[in-house]
Design a protein around this motif. Sequence first.
Motif, PDB file in Angstrom:
ATOM      1  N   UNK A 131      31.466  39.459  40.848  1.00 60.43           N
ATOM      2  CA  UNK A 131      32.554  40.387  40.551  1.00 60.43           C
ATOM      3  C   UNK A 131      31.970  41.571  39.780  1.00 60.43           C
ATOM      4  N   UNK A 132      32.212  42.777  40.265  1.00 58.23           N
ATOM      5  CA  UNK A 132      31.689  44.000  39.651  1.00 58.23           C
ATOM      6  C   UNK A 132      32.752  44.566  38.709  1.00 58.23           C
ATOM      7  N   UNK A 133      32.634  44.229  37.421  1.00 62.45           N
ATOM      8  CA  UNK A 133      33.651  44.619  36.446  1.00 62.45           C
ATOM      9  C   UNK A 133      33.727  46.129  36.254  1.00 62.45           C
ATOM     10  N   UNK A 134      32.614  46.820  36.294  1.00 64.98           N
ATOM     11  CA  UNK A 134      32.633  48.281  36.147  1.00 64.98           C
ATOM     12  C   UNK A 134      33.389  48.916  37.313  1.00 64.98           C
ATOM     13  N   UNK A 177      37.965  35.443  39.599  1.00 61.97           N
ATOM     14  CA  UNK A 177      37.748  36.856  39.913  1.00 61.97           C
ATOM     15  C   UNK A 177      39.076  37.608  39.983  1.00 61.97           C
ATOM     16  N   UNK A 178      40.073  37.013  40.607  1.00 56.14           N
ATOM     17  CA  UNK A 178      41.389  37.650  40.638  1.00 56.14           C
ATOM     18  C   UNK A 178      41.987  37.729  39.237  1.00 56.14           C
ATOM     19  N   UNK A 179      41.777  36.703  38.448  1.00 53.46           N
ATOM     20  CA  UNK A 179      42.301  36.706  37.078  1.00 53.46           C
ATOM     21  C   UNK A 179      41.633  37.792  36.236  1.00 53.46           C
ATOM     22  N   UNK A 227      46.269  53.855  49.320  1.00 55.04           N
ATOM     23  CA  UNK A 227      46.816  53.041  48.237  1.00 55.04           C
ATOM     24  C   UNK A 227      46.244  51.623  48.263  1.00 55.04           C
ATOM     25  N   UNK A 228      45.216  51.409  49.076  1.00 59.84           N
ATOM     26  CA  UNK A 228      44.543  50.119  49.172  1.00 59.84           C
ATOM     27  C   UNK A 228      43.116  50.304  48.674  1.00 59.84           C
ATOM     28  N   UNK A 229      42.684  49.416  47.779  1.00 59.14           N
ATOM     29  CA  UNK A 229      41.370  49.565  47.152  1.00 59.14           C
ATOM     30  C   UNK A 229      40.561  48.290  47.308  1.00 59.14           C
ATOM     31  N   UNK A 230      39.251  48.435  47.221  1.00 60.31           N
ATOM     32  CA  UNK A 230      38.354  47.290  47.320  1.00 60.31           C
ATOM     33  C   UNK A 230      37.472  47.221  46.089  1.00 60.31           C
ATOM     34  N   UNK A 231      37.127  45.991  45.710  1.00 59.69           N
ATOM     35  CA  UNK A 231      36.199  45.743  44.604  1.00 59.69           C
ATOM     36  C   UNK A 231      35.061  44.901  45.170  1.00 59.69           C
ATOM     37  N   UNK A 232      33.841  45.261  44.847  1.00 56.33           N
ATOM     38  CA  UNK A 232      32.679  44.502  45.314  1.00 56.33           C
ATOM     39  C   UNK A 232      32.723  43.112  44.681  1.00 56.33           C
ATOM     40  N   UNK A 233      32.944  42.118  45.516  1.00 61.18           N
ATOM     41  CA  UNK A 233      33.090  40.736  45.062  1.00 61.18           C
ATOM     42  C   UNK A 233      33.188  39.882  46.294  1.00 61.18           C
ATOM     43  N   UNK A 273      52.173  52.593  40.000  1.00 62.91           N
ATOM     44  CA  UNK A 273      52.913  51.628  40.813  1.00 62.91           C
ATOM     45  C   UNK A 273      53.853  50.756  39.977  1.00 62.91           C
ATOM     46  N   UNK A 274      54.897  50.264  40.621  1.00 63.82           N
ATOM     47  CA  UNK A 274      55.782  49.288  39.988  1.00 63.82           C
ATOM     48  C   UNK A 274      55.167  47.890  40.078  1.00 63.82           C
ATOM     49  N   UNK A 275      54.362  47.672  41.127  1.00 65.59           N
ATOM     50  CA  UNK A 275      53.740  46.365  41.344  1.00 65.59           C
ATOM     51  C   UNK A 275      52.378  46.557  42.000  1.00 65.59           C
ATOM     52  N   UNK A 276      51.493  45.595  41.750  1.00 66.45           N
ATOM     53  CA  UNK A 276      50.157  45.609  42.340  1.00 66.45           C
ATOM     54  C   UNK A 276      49.864  44.197  42.857  1.00 66.45           C
ATOM     55  N   UNK A 277      49.399  44.110  44.088  1.00 64.71           N
ATOM     56  CA  UNK A 277      48.995  42.825  44.659  1.00 64.71           C
ATOM     57  C   UNK A 277      47.479  42.767  44.662  1.00 64.71           C
ATOM     58  N   UNK A 278      46.933  41.640  44.208  1.00 56.77           N
ATOM     59  CA  UNK A 278      45.485  41.425  44.189  1.00 56.77           C
ATOM     60  C   UNK A 278      45.194  40.292  45.152  1.00 56.77           C
ATOM     61  N   UNK A 279      44.328  40.557  46.116  1.00 62.17           N
ATOM     62  CA  UNK A 279      44.009  39.548  47.127  1.00 62.17           C
ATOM     63  C   UNK A 279      42.509  39.583  47.415  1.00 62.17           C
TER      64      UNK A 279
END
Length: 89
Positions: A35-38, A68-70, A17-23, A52-58
């Motif tokens: 930031x890799x938008x695709x 990038x977080x925005x 349930x933890x994901x990564x984005x190339x950035x 999910x009820x909530x998502x945290x972006x860090x």
Amino acid sequence: RYDLFFEPSPAVLARDAVFEVAERSGARGEILRPFDEAQAREVARRVADFAPEAVAVCFLHAYARPEHEEAMERILAAAVPNARIVLSS
């Protein structure tokens, strides 16, 4: 640190349930990896599968470059409209 019998607390989330984005931004806000938008859209789709009820972006050093977080927040809001999204920045 030296306790041989230390038991760590259980993880808040399962690893799947933890994901990564190339950035990557540096501590002064310099962009080290754009930031890799695709990829962010693909991650948002996978997050939506969890409903999910909530998502945290860090993102690392988001205090210096919150854009990038925005951007991730906008992508997640489209994919998971009923979830509360919280940014570390």
